[in-house]
Design an enzyme around this catalytic site. Structure first.
Site, PDB file in Angstrom:
ATOM      1  N   THR A  41       1.481  -4.234   4.529  1.00 62.47           N
ATOM      2  CA  THR A  41       1.542  -4.364   5.886  1.00 62.47           C
ATOM      3  C   THR A  41       0.793  -5.917   6.234  1.00 62.47           C
ATOM      4  OG1 THR A  41      -0.756  -3.295   5.807  1.00 62.47           O
ATOM      5  CG2 THR A  41       1.207  -2.047   6.429  1.00 62.47           C
TER       6      THR A  41
ATOM      7  N   THR B  87       0.691  -1.112   0.160  1.00 57.92           N
ATOM      8  CA  THR B  87      -0.085   0.101  -0.089  1.00 57.92           C
ATOM      9  C   THR B  87       0.764   1.397  -0.042  1.00 57.92           C
ATOM     10  OG1 THR B  87      -1.662  -0.969   1.193  1.00 57.92           O
ATOM     11  CG2 THR B  87      -1.607   1.395   1.225  1.00 57.92           C
TER      12      THR B  87
END
EC number: 3.5.1.1
Length: 323
Positions: A88, A12
């Site tokens: 993540t 991301t």
């Protein structure tokens, strides 16, 4: 200034949001590269894009590639610290894998972001700057692999993702963060006492992770035995207990030479050989189940993958998992 290698791997932190559809995706150019010049006031920065993958696509192959690239750069480029940007979802797994395999004490810091680069309040650029600052800190030497997000410094061993979308998602439930990042300085308020590393060149094993639940029987275990894995990690109930219907097939697995490691599905505490009933921890220990020392399931799986490259001896594995 210290020589810092920044390795971008995707995630991301390197993606952008489509303002019309809301979809978050990779573009041809990594937006983090736009911030490289700003980092030159903090360190002598070298940047590499090793691959561009969302973190659910990361496997042990990419983790091993990262390990080898880091160790190569330490020797050839005399780097003094490493920062890795990473998605993540599996960030804690890559960080932990590097923690137990990289043969160096230089600071290695893994960071990411919960918001893509063009979202309001994007946390990626700030986390990257914080990670580079930590990697240049003399206090970070010998600390093992660190995870830095949201002004906090965590150990790879203890940190885990606790929320699907909150920017404060990374927490260390057992012990809390090692330190904090402030505007003026990097502060460590405690440090790990033990660090273990295993020097491996390849990953050749297959280890399965299984989560126990109320009323679980032996069906899944029988299915697992058909694929003949090299090891099994079970997230057990409470302090390390399993439903009794699992036990006979569990015995068959271990009798066939498959090591079984037990962790708890609780995110605090340790598994212990306490309860002396069918499926209880004491009887499981007597059967030969290996008890882990506070790791979560996904990290115990990686540790078993790594340690099986070193030994298949039950007692040696148990000793490794006590650390």
């Amino acid at each position: 200034m210290k020589k810092i290698l920044i390795i971008h791997t995707g995630g991301t932190i390197a993606m952008m949001e489509d303002k019309e559809t809301g979809a978050v995706q990779q573009n041809q150019q990594n937006p983090l590269l736009l911030h490289t010049d700003a980092l030159s006031t903090i360190a002598d920065v070298k940047v590499e894009e090793l691959f561009q993958l969302p973190s659910p696509h990361i496997t042990e192959k990419e983790m091993l590639l990262l390990k080898k690239q880091i160790e190569k750069s330490i020797v050839e480029d005399e780097i003094e610290g490493v920062v890795i940007t990473h998605g993540t979802d599996t960030l804690e797994e890559t960080a932990y894998f590097l923690d137990i395999t990289v043969q160096s004490d230089i600071p290695i810091v893994v960071t990411g972001a919960m918001r893509s680069s063009n979202e309001l309040g994007a946390d990626g650029p700030y986390n990257l700057i914080s990670a580079v600052r930590v990697a240049t800190s003399d206090s970070a030497v010998g600390m093992g692999v660190l995870v830095v997000l949201n002004d906090e410094i965590h150990t790879a061993k203890n940190v885990t993702k606790t929320h699907t979308s909150n920017i404060a998602t990374f927490q260390s439930p057992q012990y809390g963060p090692l330190g904090i990042v402030s505007k003026r300085e990097i502060t460590f308020h405690h440090m790990p006492t033990i660090r273990e590393t295993y020097d491996i060149e390849e990953i050749t094993k297959n280890v399965v992770l299984l989560k126990a639940y109320a009323g679980m029987d032996d069906q899944v275990l029988r299915a697992i035995r058909t694929i003949q894995p090299n090891g099994l990690v079970i997230e057990a109930l409470g302090q390390g207990n399993l439903p009794p219907k699992m036990v006979p097939e569990l015995r068959e697995l271990m009798d066939s030479g498959i090591p079984v490691v037990l962790v708890s599905r609780c995110f605090n505490g340790y598994v212990q050989d306490v309860y002396n009933y069918e499926g209880g921890g004491r009887r499981l220990k007597d059967l030969g189940v290996i008890f882990s020392n506070g790791l979560n399931g996904q990290k115990a799986r990686l540790k078993l993958l790594v340690t099986l490259e070193i030994t298949i001896d039950h007692d040696e594995l148990q000793e490794m998992f006590y650390k």
